[in-house]
Design a protein around this motif. Structure first.
Motif, PDB file in Angstrom:
ATOM      1  N   UNK A 172       0.826  -1.199   0.000  1.00 54.12           N
ATOM      2  CA  UNK A 172       0.000   0.000   0.000  1.00 54.12           C
ATOM      3  C   UNK A 172       0.855   1.242   0.000  1.00 54.12           C
ATOM      4  N   UNK A 173       0.229   2.351  -0.358  1.00 56.23           N
ATOM      5  CA  UNK A 173       0.836   3.671  -0.186  1.00 56.23           C
ATOM      6  C   UNK A 173       0.219   4.294   1.057  1.00 56.23           C
ATOM      7  N   UNK A 174       1.009   4.965   1.856  1.00 53.78           N
ATOM      8  CA  UNK A 174       0.514   5.551   3.093  1.00 53.78           C
ATOM      9  C   UNK A 174       0.813   7.037   3.143  1.00 53.78           C
ATOM     10  N   UNK A 175      -0.225   7.798   3.484  1.00 54.53           N
ATOM     11  CA  UNK A 175      -0.062   9.251   3.620  1.00 54.53           C
ATOM     12  C   UNK A 175       0.022   9.650   5.079  1.00 54.53           C
ATOM     13  N   UNK A 176       0.559   8.762   5.912  1.00 52.85           N
ATOM     14  CA  UNK A 176       0.557   8.973   7.357  1.00 52.85           C
ATOM     15  C   UNK A 176       1.301  10.219   7.796  1.00 52.85           C
ATOM     16  N   UNK A 177       2.180  10.736   6.934  1.00 52.72           N
ATOM     17  CA  UNK A 177       2.928  11.927   7.327  1.00 52.72           C
ATOM     18  C   UNK A 177       2.144  13.210   7.187  1.00 52.72           C
ATOM     19  N   UNK A 178       0.988  13.166   6.478  1.00 53.82           N
ATOM     20  CA  UNK A 178       0.195  14.375   6.278  1.00 53.82           C
ATOM     21  C   UNK A 178       0.507  15.045   4.953  1.00 53.82           C
ATOM     22  N   UNK A 179      -0.292  16.037   4.615  1.00 56.51           N
ATOM     23  CA  UNK A 179      -0.156  16.746   3.347  1.00 56.51           C
ATOM     24  C   UNK A 179       1.222  17.398   3.210  1.00 56.51           C
ATOM     25  N   UNK A 180       1.859  17.219   2.049  1.00 57.11           N
ATOM     26  CA  UNK A 180       3.140  17.859   1.782  1.00 57.11           C
ATOM     27  C   UNK A 180       4.337  17.031   2.177  1.00 57.11           C
ATOM     28  N   UNK A 181       4.122  15.971   2.966  1.00 58.24           N
ATOM     29  CA  UNK A 181       5.239  15.110   3.355  1.00 58.24           C
ATOM     30  C   UNK A 181       5.336  13.927   2.389  1.00 58.24           C
ATOM     31  N   UNK A 182       6.480  13.268   2.397  1.00 54.81           N
ATOM     32  CA  UNK A 182       6.680  12.148   1.502  1.00 54.81           C
ATOM     33  C   UNK A 182       5.791  10.966   1.903  1.00 54.81           C
ATOM     34  N   UNK A 183       5.223  10.296   0.903  1.00 54.39           N
ATOM     35  CA  UNK A 183       4.430   9.105   1.152  1.00 54.39           C
ATOM     36  C   UNK A 183       5.344   7.898   1.318  1.00 54.39           C
TER      37      UNK A 183
END
Length: 308
Positions: A225-236
């Motif tokens: 999966x791809x995870x956006x856990x870092x929030x908007x603007x951070x690396x996935x």
């Protein structure tokens, strides 16, 4: 007579080309088997970019699709043809993507918002609507979505999808990002599997990483999966997902923000194919062909000397 003396060489070359054509090694218009590819959203670098992802999680930019509204969905059939769902205005369109350059070509309007698309093992393309919570078959020649064939009631904003192909009961797995498309919120990071007969979703679990999962991809027995856990603007991040609990484990950073779609070329039965093993196979075939040509040329020279 020179043509006749070149016949063994020509036959070897033709045989080599035939072997390569059937071995799964990609051409310029086909994705490489077993390699993860990805696309970026409107906030990506660049928006609507096309990438490959290494086993470490690190992404390499291949080229722009040309659809700068973002490409949230990605799917690859068993022949290596790459498709994406791209934002144009207030809806998504189906596009074809050249995996060698990243360039996208419009196929047609999908008739709604489809952020999650995936091929089953019969090369039928499915898509889930982000807000209407319905499942559809997508026409790859026109881009148009057919009538709803099932619902995923209560699971809004489905971002990602992947079939677990090459198994007895082929099931579609989907990931959720709660709230408005592309954002976090209630249900964000949930993983579901759909019954292969009724399409009724069952909650597997949550990744526990604190963000949405923009897309999924089964390769063999591993769910990525791809995870956006870092929030908007951070690396996935590239993650693996436990198929029993839904728990996510970070593999590594992609090095890019807003990674949105992810897919791989899967053929059944699956073999542990990678760019490295494909390159090794190609190298061995070339060495064998060269050795055969040299032996044949030496034999021809000796025979020529004897009859000269």
């Amino acid at each position: 007579m020179r043509y006749l003396s070149d016949m063994p060489k020509r036959l070897v070359i033709l045989a080599l080309l035939a072997i390569l054509a059937s071995s799964g090694v990609a051409t310029a218009q086909q994705a490489t088997p077993g390699v993860l590819y990805a696309t970026s959203g409107v906030n990506g670098t660049p928006p609507g970019g096309f990438f490959s992802i290494a086993p470490s999680g690190a992404a390499t930019f291949i080229g722009p699709t040309g659809f700068t509204g973002g490409v949230p969905g990605l799917a690859i059939d068993s022949a290596g043809n790459v498709y994406g769902s791209a934002w144009v205005g207030a809806a998504t369109v189906l596009i074809r993507i050249n995996p060698a350059t990243g360039a996208g070509t419009l196929v047609g309007a999908m008739g709604g918002i489809f952020e999650a698309i995936a091929f089953d093992e019969n090369n039928v393309l499915y898509g889930t609507t982000a807000l209407a919570q319905t499942l559809h078959i997508i026409n790859t020649a026109t881009g148009a979505a057919g009538p709803a064939i099932g619902g995923v009631t209560g699971q809004n904003n489905l971002n990602g999808a992947s079939f677990r192909n090459c198994v007895t009961n082929t099931e579609m797995w989907v990931s959720q990002g709660g709230g408005a498309p592309g954002s976090g919120g209630a249900g964000s990071g949930n993983i579901y599997r759909l019954n292969d007969t009724t399409n009724v979703p069952t909650l597997v679990g949550n990744t526990g990483l604190g963000g949405s999962v923009p897309d999924l991809q089964w390769i063999g027995t591993t769910l990525y999966g791809l995870s956006s856990s870092g929030g908007t603007g951070t690396f996935h991040n590239l993650i693996t997902i436990n198929s029993t609990t839904g728990a996510g484990t970070i593999v590594g950073s992609t090095g890019f923000p807003a990674m949105s779609g992810m897919a791989a070329r899967i053929t059944c039965p699956q073999t542990p194919t990678s760019s490295y093993t494909a390159s090794m196979l190609l190298g061995m075939l070339l060495l064998a062909a060269i050795s055969t040509i040299l032996v044949l040329r030496t034999r021809a020279s000796v025979e020529g000397s004897l009859h000269g």
